[in-house]
Enzyme design. Sequence first.
Site, PDB file in Angstrom:
ATOM      1  N   ASN A   1      40.820  43.036  54.306  1.00 28.59           N
ATOM      2  CA  ASN A   1      39.769  42.019  54.461  1.00 28.59           C
ATOM      3  C   ASN A   1      39.981  40.975  53.368  1.00 28.59           C
ATOM      4  OD1 ASN A   1      37.444  40.540  54.688  1.00 28.59           O
ATOM      5  ND2 ASN A   1      36.076  42.166  53.965  1.00 28.59           N
ATOM      6  N   TRP A   2      40.498  39.835  53.770  1.00 30.40           N
ATOM      7  CA  TRP A   2      40.799  38.787  52.774  1.00 30.40           C
ATOM      8  C   TRP A   2      39.542  38.060  52.309  1.00 30.40           C
ATOM      9  CZ3 TRP A   2      45.738  35.894  55.029  1.00 30.40           C
ATOM     10  CH2 TRP A   2      46.776  36.832  55.168  1.00 30.40           C
ATOM     11  N   LYS A   3      38.435  38.272  53.000  1.00 27.23           N
ATOM     12  CA  LYS A   3      37.173  37.575  52.670  1.00 27.23           C
ATOM     13  C   LYS A   3      37.413  36.062  52.597  1.00 27.23           C
ATOM     14  CE  LYS A   3      35.720  41.691  50.267  1.00 27.23           C
ATOM     15  NZ  LYS A   3      34.797  42.303  49.337  1.00 27.23           N
TER      16      LYS A   3
ATOM     17  N   GLY B   1      34.382  45.846  45.331  1.00 28.56           N
ATOM     18  CA  GLY B   1      34.722  44.809  44.357  1.00 28.56           C
ATOM     19  C   GLY B   1      34.272  45.131  42.945  1.00 28.56           C
TER      20      GLY B   1
ATOM     21  N   GLY C   1      39.765  45.289  50.247  1.00 28.35           N
ATOM     22  CA  GLY C   1      39.403  43.927  49.879  1.00 28.35           C
ATOM     23  C   GLY C   1      40.415  43.362  48.893  1.00 28.35           C
ATOM     24  N   GLY C   2      40.063  43.409  47.625  1.00 30.61           N
ATOM     25  CA  GLY C   2      40.889  42.800  46.576  1.00 30.61           C
ATOM     26  C   GLY C   2      42.376  43.150  46.651  1.00 30.61           C
TER      27      GLY C   2
ATOM     28  N   GLU D   1      28.574  42.427  52.819  1.00 26.05           N
ATOM     29  CA  GLU D   1      28.313  41.057  52.336  1.00 26.05           C
ATOM     30  C   GLU D   1      27.593  40.241  53.401  1.00 26.05           C
ATOM     31  OE1 GLU D   1      32.326  40.283  51.118  1.00 26.05           O
ATOM     32  OE2 GLU D   1      32.082  41.739  49.502  1.00 26.05           O
TER      33      GLU D   1
ATOM     34  N   SER E   1      36.998  49.360  46.461  1.00 26.80           N
ATOM     35  CA  SER E   1      37.934  49.475  45.337  1.00 26.80           C
ATOM     36  C   SER E   1      39.074  50.464  45.607  1.00 26.80           C
ATOM     37  CB  SER E   1      37.190  49.821  44.049  1.00 26.80           C
ATOM     38  OG  SER E   1      36.251  48.808  43.746  1.00 26.80           O
TER      39      SER E   1
ATOM     40  N   GLU F   1      31.766  51.994  53.673  1.00 23.88           N
ATOM     41  CA  GLU F   1      31.957  51.216  52.454  1.00 23.88           C
ATOM     42  C   GLU F   1      30.702  51.308  51.588  1.00 23.88           C
ATOM     43  OE1 GLU F   1      35.206  48.094  52.995  1.00 23.88           O
ATOM     44  OE2 GLU F   1      33.348  47.176  53.634  1.00 23.88           O
TER      45      GLU F   1
ATOM     46  N   HIS G   1      29.912  43.885  57.785  1.00 26.21           N
ATOM     47  CA  HIS G   1      30.316  44.049  56.387  1.00 26.21           C
ATOM     48  C   HIS G   1      29.079  43.898  55.493  1.00 26.21           C
ATOM     49  CE1 HIS G   1      32.148  43.342  52.497  1.00 26.21           C
ATOM     50  NE2 HIS G   1      33.220  43.949  52.989  1.00 26.21           N
TER      51      HIS G   1
END
Length: 251
Positions: free
Chosen positions: A9-11, A174, A235-236, A98, A214, A168, A96
Amino acid sequence: MRKYIVAGNWKMNTTVPEGVALAKEVAAKAKDLPANVELVVAPPFTHLSAVAEALKGSKVGLSAQNCADHEKGAYTGEVAVSMLTSVGCQYTILGHSERRQYYGETDEKLVVKTRLALEAGLKVILCVGENLDEREAGKHFAVVTEQTKNVLYNFTAEDLKKVVIAYEPVWAIGTGKTATAAQAEEIHACIRSVIAEKFGAEAADEMTILYGGSCKPSNAKELFAEKDIDGGLIGGAALKADDFIAIAASF
Ligand code: PEP
């Protein structure tokens, strides 16, 4: 047969040229991965066409990060499922944390979006997970059970073949704090039992359930070794091709 998936997920990260370069690097490095692991990338909407082109001929799938809750029409700023399939998306992430937290995504909306996505031929990566307060209050099983039921109990076992669940824990996203493999496994097993309760043991056994929060090359192996953890939503670490590939190689 249950599928193993590692999805990135590049967000809201990378410009289009940066995203294309990342996708090309991922596609090139994915060649050496075992055939039983499916890789998927989820860039921002603006990147989808160009990334689809960059991934052509590779075994990397393409996902959106969200979709509209209407088919088409006067919904400024929204992106319809037909637009996603028209540029070559096979998946969309939905729910998600977010989006739930910052954009008012409710379970009711997710039912509508999931229905539209499945009808359009998209597969859905549905995210569920508790926040820190809920975990500290010992409500994590209840929260995840409710989120899963509220959305997926509106569908059939046949529909569920096109759904992947991503657990998640919000407190791990994150933050650098990962759920331990044991903490993740007990929730994954709970989600599988929630699926079994309504759709039967076979549907539950076939459901791919990803862990997200993470996840990185140093902890992926331990997480993926658990019997109910079938990959990751990353993610990251998905923004660096080497890390993303190393996570996928942890199976
Ligand atoms: C995510 O937001 O889906 C996620 C898992 O992020 P991170 O890996 O950066 O915690």
